[in-house]
Design a protein around this motif. Structure first.
Motif, PDB file in Angstrom:
ATOM      1  N   GLY A   5      -4.667   2.598 -37.178  1.00 49.61           N
ATOM      2  CA  GLY A   5      -5.753   2.613 -36.212  1.00 49.61           C
ATOM      3  C   GLY A   5      -7.024   3.187 -36.780  1.00 49.61           C
ATOM      4  N   THR A   6      -7.941   3.605 -35.885  1.00 47.31           N
ATOM      5  CA  THR A   6      -9.215   4.192 -36.286  1.00 47.31           C
ATOM      6  C   THR A   6      -9.051   5.693 -36.461  1.00 47.31           C
ATOM      7  OG1 THR A   6     -10.396   2.485 -35.041  1.00 47.31           O
ATOM      8  CG2 THR A   6     -11.635   4.459 -35.655  1.00 47.31           C
ATOM      9  N   VAL A   7      -9.495   6.209 -37.610  1.00 46.87           N
ATOM     10  CA  VAL A   7      -9.299   7.627 -37.925  1.00 46.87           C
ATOM     11  C   VAL A   7     -10.635   8.369 -37.898  1.00 46.87           C
ATOM     12  CG1 VAL A   7      -8.479   9.281 -39.644  1.00 46.87           C
ATOM     13  CG2 VAL A   7      -7.295   7.092 -39.353  1.00 46.87           C
ATOM     14  N   GLY A  20      -8.595  40.307 -51.324  1.00 41.72           N
ATOM     15  CA  GLY A  20      -9.816  40.807 -51.945  1.00 41.72           C
ATOM     16  C   GLY A  20      -9.995  40.365 -53.377  1.00 41.72           C
ATOM     17  N   LYS A  21      -8.997  39.743 -53.940  1.00 46.92           N
ATOM     18  CA  LYS A  21      -9.082  39.329 -55.336  1.00 46.92           C
ATOM     19  C   LYS A  21      -9.516  37.862 -55.478  1.00 46.92           C
ATOM     20  CE  LYS A  21      -5.491  42.547 -56.846  1.00 46.92           C
ATOM     21  NZ  LYS A  21      -4.179  42.699 -57.525  1.00 46.92           N
ATOM     22  N   SER A  22      -9.559  37.141 -54.353  1.00 44.10           N
ATOM     23  CA  SER A  22      -9.931  35.730 -54.405  1.00 44.10           C
ATOM     24  C   SER A  22     -11.180  35.500 -53.579  1.00 44.10           C
ATOM     25  CB  SER A  22      -8.803  34.847 -53.851  1.00 44.10           C
ATOM     26  OG  SER A  22      -7.612  35.040 -54.588  1.00 44.10           O
ATOM     27  N   HIS A  23     -11.993  34.550 -54.038  1.00 37.90           N
ATOM     28  CA  HIS A  23     -13.170  34.169 -53.279  1.00 37.90           C
ATOM     29  C   HIS A  23     -13.076  32.664 -52.991  1.00 37.90           C
ATOM     30  CE1 HIS A  23     -17.201  33.971 -51.724  1.00 37.90           C
ATOM     31  NE2 HIS A  23     -17.485  32.994 -52.594  1.00 37.90           N
ATOM     32  N   ILE A  24     -12.904  32.305 -51.734  1.00 37.32           N
ATOM     33  CA  ILE A  24     -12.781  30.898 -51.342  1.00 37.32           C
ATOM     34  C   ILE A  24     -13.923  30.573 -50.403  1.00 37.32           C
ATOM     35  CG2 ILE A  24     -11.330  29.165 -50.221  1.00 37.32           C
ATOM     36  CD1 ILE A  24      -8.907  30.830 -50.988  1.00 37.32           C
ATOM     37  N   ALA A  25     -14.814  29.698 -50.864  1.00 36.74           N
ATOM     38  CA  ALA A  25     -15.989  29.338 -50.067  1.00 36.74           C
ATOM     39  C   ALA A  25     -15.740  28.049 -49.282  1.00 36.74           C
ATOM     40  CB  ALA A  25     -17.194  29.178 -50.987  1.00 36.74           C
ATOM     41  N   ASP A  26     -16.490  27.926 -48.218  1.00 39.91           N
ATOM     42  CA  ASP A  26     -16.465  26.689 -47.422  1.00 39.91           C
ATOM     43  C   ASP A  26     -15.050  26.321 -46.984  1.00 39.91           C
ATOM     44  OD1 ASP A  26     -17.789  24.600 -46.143  1.00 39.91           O
ATOM     45  OD2 ASP A  26     -17.404  23.209 -47.798  1.00 39.91           O
ATOM     46  N   HIS A  27     -14.294  27.312 -46.512  1.00 41.41           N
ATOM     47  CA  HIS A  27     -12.926  27.076 -46.057  1.00 41.41           C
ATOM     48  C   HIS A  27     -12.953  26.536 -44.634  1.00 41.41           C
ATOM     49  CE1 HIS A  27      -8.743  28.369 -44.875  1.00 41.41           C
ATOM     50  NE2 HIS A  27      -8.537  27.780 -46.037  1.00 41.41           N
ATOM     51  N   LYS A  28     -12.247  25.455 -44.374  1.00 40.47           N
ATOM     52  CA  LYS A  28     -12.310  24.804 -43.064  1.00 40.47           C
ATOM     53  C   LYS A  28     -10.915  24.439 -42.564  1.00 40.47           C
ATOM     54  CE  LYS A  28     -16.883  22.762 -43.824  1.00 40.47           C
ATOM     55  NZ  LYS A  28     -17.554  23.592 -42.799  1.00 40.47           N
ATOM     56  N   GLU A  29     -10.809  24.335 -41.252  1.00 39.37           N
ATOM     57  CA  GLU A  29      -9.616  23.765 -40.626  1.00 39.37           C
ATOM     58  C   GLU A  29      -9.972  22.343 -40.197  1.00 39.37           C
ATOM     59  OE1 GLU A  29      -6.569  24.525 -36.864  1.00 39.37           O
ATOM     60  OE2 GLU A  29      -7.901  26.120 -37.554  1.00 39.37           O
ATOM     61  N   LEU A  30      -9.061  21.406 -40.493  1.00 40.29           N
ATOM     62  CA  LEU A  30      -9.324  19.995 -40.235  1.00 40.29           C
ATOM     63  C   LEU A  30      -8.417  19.468 -39.129  1.00 40.29           C
ATOM     64  CD1 LEU A  30      -9.562  18.638 -43.903  1.00 40.29           C
ATOM     65  CD2 LEU A  30     -11.410  19.435 -42.427  1.00 40.29           C
ATOM     66  N   LEU A  31      -8.964  18.594 -38.327  1.00 38.62           N
ATOM     67  CA  LEU A  31      -8.187  17.873 -37.328  1.00 38.62           C
ATOM     68  C   LEU A  31      -8.387  16.386 -37.571  1.00 38.62           C
ATOM     69  CD1 LEU A  31      -6.535  17.704 -34.654  1.00 38.62           C
ATOM     70  CD2 LEU A  31      -8.741  17.639 -33.463  1.00 38.62           C
ATOM     71  N   TYR A  32      -7.280  15.666 -37.763  1.00 37.30           N
ATOM     72  CA  TYR A  32      -7.326  14.214 -37.952  1.00 37.30           C
ATOM     73  C   TYR A  32      -6.901  13.545 -36.647  1.00 37.30           C
ATOM     74  CZ  TYR A  32      -7.529  15.192 -42.964  1.00 37.30           C
ATOM     75  OH  TYR A  32      -7.896  15.638 -44.204  1.00 37.30           O
ATOM     76  N   LEU A  33      -7.784  12.708 -36.116  1.00 39.26           N
ATOM     77  CA  LEU A  33      -7.496  11.996 -34.875  1.00 39.26           C
ATOM     78  C   LEU A  33      -7.369  10.510 -35.187  1.00 39.26           C
ATOM     79  CD1 LEU A  33      -7.264  11.805 -31.763  1.00 39.26           C
ATOM     80  CD2 LEU A  33      -9.760  11.586 -31.705  1.00 39.26           C
ATOM     81  N   CYS A  34      -6.186   9.956 -34.945  1.00 37.72           N
ATOM     82  CA  CYS A  34      -5.947   8.528 -35.178  1.00 37.72           C
ATOM     83  C   CYS A  34      -5.746   7.831 -33.832  1.00 37.72           C
ATOM     84  CB  CYS A  34      -4.720   8.316 -36.065  1.00 37.72           C
ATOM     85  SG  CYS A  34      -4.321   6.581 -36.367  1.00 37.72           S
ATOM     86  N   VAL A  36      -4.463   4.889 -32.247  1.00 38.86           N
ATOM     87  CA  VAL A  36      -3.519   3.876 -32.721  1.00 38.86           C
ATOM     88  C   VAL A  36      -3.813   2.522 -32.089  1.00 38.86           C
ATOM     89  CG1 VAL A  36      -1.090   3.209 -32.821  1.00 38.86           C
ATOM     90  CG2 VAL A  36      -1.750   5.595 -33.158  1.00 38.86           C
ATOM     91  N   ASP A  37      -3.828   1.503 -32.939  1.00 38.35           N
ATOM     92  CA  ASP A  37      -4.000   0.122 -32.482  1.00 38.35           C
ATOM     93  C   ASP A  37      -2.632  -0.553 -32.527  1.00 38.35           C
ATOM     94  OD1 ASP A  37      -4.638  -2.479 -31.983  1.00 38.35           O
ATOM     95  OD2 ASP A  37      -5.768  -2.814 -33.827  1.00 38.35           O
ATOM     96  N   ASP A  38      -2.029  -0.761 -31.368  1.00 36.10           N
ATOM     97  CA  ASP A  38      -0.698  -1.371 -31.299  1.00 36.10           C
ATOM     98  C   ASP A  38      -0.746  -2.869 -31.053  1.00 36.10           C
ATOM     99  OD1 ASP A  38       0.886   0.830 -31.841  1.00 36.10           O
ATOM    100  OD2 ASP A  38       0.854   1.515 -29.762  1.00 36.10           O
ATOM    101  N   SER A  39      -1.937  -3.462 -31.107  1.00 36.06           N
ATOM    102  CA  SER A  39      -2.024  -4.902 -30.897  1.00 36.06           C
ATOM    103  C   SER A  39      -1.494  -5.643 -32.119  1.00 36.06           C
ATOM    104  CB  SER A  39      -3.473  -5.314 -30.633  1.00 36.06           C
ATOM    105  OG  SER A  39      -4.295  -5.001 -31.740  1.00 36.06           O
ATOM    106  N   VAL A  40      -0.954  -6.811 -31.876  1.00 31.55           N
ATOM    107  CA  VAL A  40      -0.346  -7.610 -32.941  1.00 31.55           C
ATOM    108  C   VAL A  40      -1.433  -8.296 -33.767  1.00 31.55           C
ATOM    109  CG1 VAL A  40       1.019  -9.704 -33.354  1.00 31.55           C
ATOM    110  CG2 VAL A  40       1.831  -7.968 -31.751  1.00 31.55           C
TER     111      VAL A  40
END
Length: 341
Positions: A5-7, A20-34, A36-40
């Protein structure tokens, strides 16, 4: 997920936990919305005997584990297209004895939709065919029920002659678009011989072509155009078989197109598939206009007989006949998952 389907992807900033020993920039949580196209998916061509209307019944009866899907009599390839769409991960072999169709599918699998569409529209303009997508039916002095056959007739005859003299995928598709009932038919001299039809390259046909092409171009598909007897089957294959029907009167049965010997050879071929350890599913008609396929009835007794709309194991299918002049069946050499629930 794009196959289903469309994502859409949504993200939000998310604080990462570190010691404190690591630096991680631009950390994000993602949501994927699909969505669904069930048409033949319908084939890009209107092929006699297409199974797209029966697919909601057929697909649940197919196995889920195999390495290769073999569409032995692919026709319009709508079964393969929907096996791909609904997430069956495997390689695919699309085979049909009609080389015009297979060459066309192979072409579609290697050209972009926009490029092919441009070729179609160029040729439509060159031949002077109607274009209701842009101008509507009223421009040509007709409505959709009357159709465009009178306007397109002479242009279509020119197209037909051109194709029969020099075959090409683009002209083949235009013959399907502007031909009678959008169908395919060749005479014994390998010449397309249907008359002009009532329709043109409308929006519905364009959308159908685009969806079909998207499927053909996203997966590992091989194409062949050989007699079914020449297709070699491996142990982890699933073979779907939709042959010409012995007891019906379709165009493929004209002039001895499918004989009783072909029918017997097919049964032997499927017996060999069964002995190899591979799975098969055979679509067929066991009763049609009062005529019964006795050969099929006898052979199918070794396997599982499923009457479409019902699920029976080698049962009396005559109870279905009162609802229809034609009784469609699926014969398998395995018990479908649906029956084991």
């Amino acid at each position: 997920m794009k196959k289903r389907g469309t994502v859409e992807v949504f993200d939000t900033n998310f604080n990462v936990f570190t010691t404190g020993k690591s630096h991680i920039a631009d950390h994000k949580e993602l949501l994927y919305l699909c969505t669904v196209d069930d048409s033949v998916i319908k084939s890009a061509i209107n092929y006699t005997g297409s199974k797209h209307k029966l697919l909601p019944q057929l697909l649940p009866l197919f196995p889920t584990e195999y390495n290769r899907f073999v569409d032995l009599f692919a026709g319009g390839a709508s079964v393969t297209a929907n096996m791909i769409k609904f997430g069956h991960l495997s390689t695919y072999l699309v085979n049909d004895i009609d080389k015009h169709v297979i060459d066309f599918f192979q072409y579609l699998s290697n050209v972009s939709f926009e490029s092919f569409k441009s070729e179609i529209e160029f040729e439509i303009n060159q031949y002077g065919f109607s274009d209701t997508k842009k101008k509507g039916y009223s421009f040509y002095g007709v409505d959709s029920s009357k159709g465009l056959s009178n306007y397109n007739k002479e242009k279509f005859l020119k197209l037909r002659d051109d194709y029969n003299n020099s075959q090409s995928p683009v002209l083949f598709y235009l013959l399907v678009v502007f031909g009678f009932n959008n169908q395919i038919r060749f005479n014994k001299d390998d010449e397309y011989n249907l008359p002009v039809g009532k329709r043109d390259f409308n929006k519905s046909m364009e959308n159908k072509l685009q969806r079909f092409m998207n499927i053909l171009q996203t997966n590992n598909i091989s194409f062949s155009s050989v007699d079914f007897r020449k297709i070699k089957i491996e142990i982890n294959d699933f073979v779907y078989v939709d042959p010409p029907y012995l007891i019906t009167d379709a165009s493929y049965n004209e002039n001895g197109g499918w004989t009783e010997q072909d029918e017997k050879d097919l049964y032997q071929y499927l017996d060999n598939v069964n002995q190899s350890g591979a799975k098969f599913a055979l679509s067929n008609v066991i009763l049609h206009k009062g005529k019964e396929n006795e050969l099929l009835k006898k052979w199918a007794s070794k396997y599982q007989l499923h009457i479409l709309d019902y699920h029976y194991n080698n049962s009396n299918y005559h109870s279905k006949a009162k609802f229809s002049e034609t009784v469609e069946v699926l014969i398998t050499n395995y018990f479908p998952v649906e029956m084991n629930k």
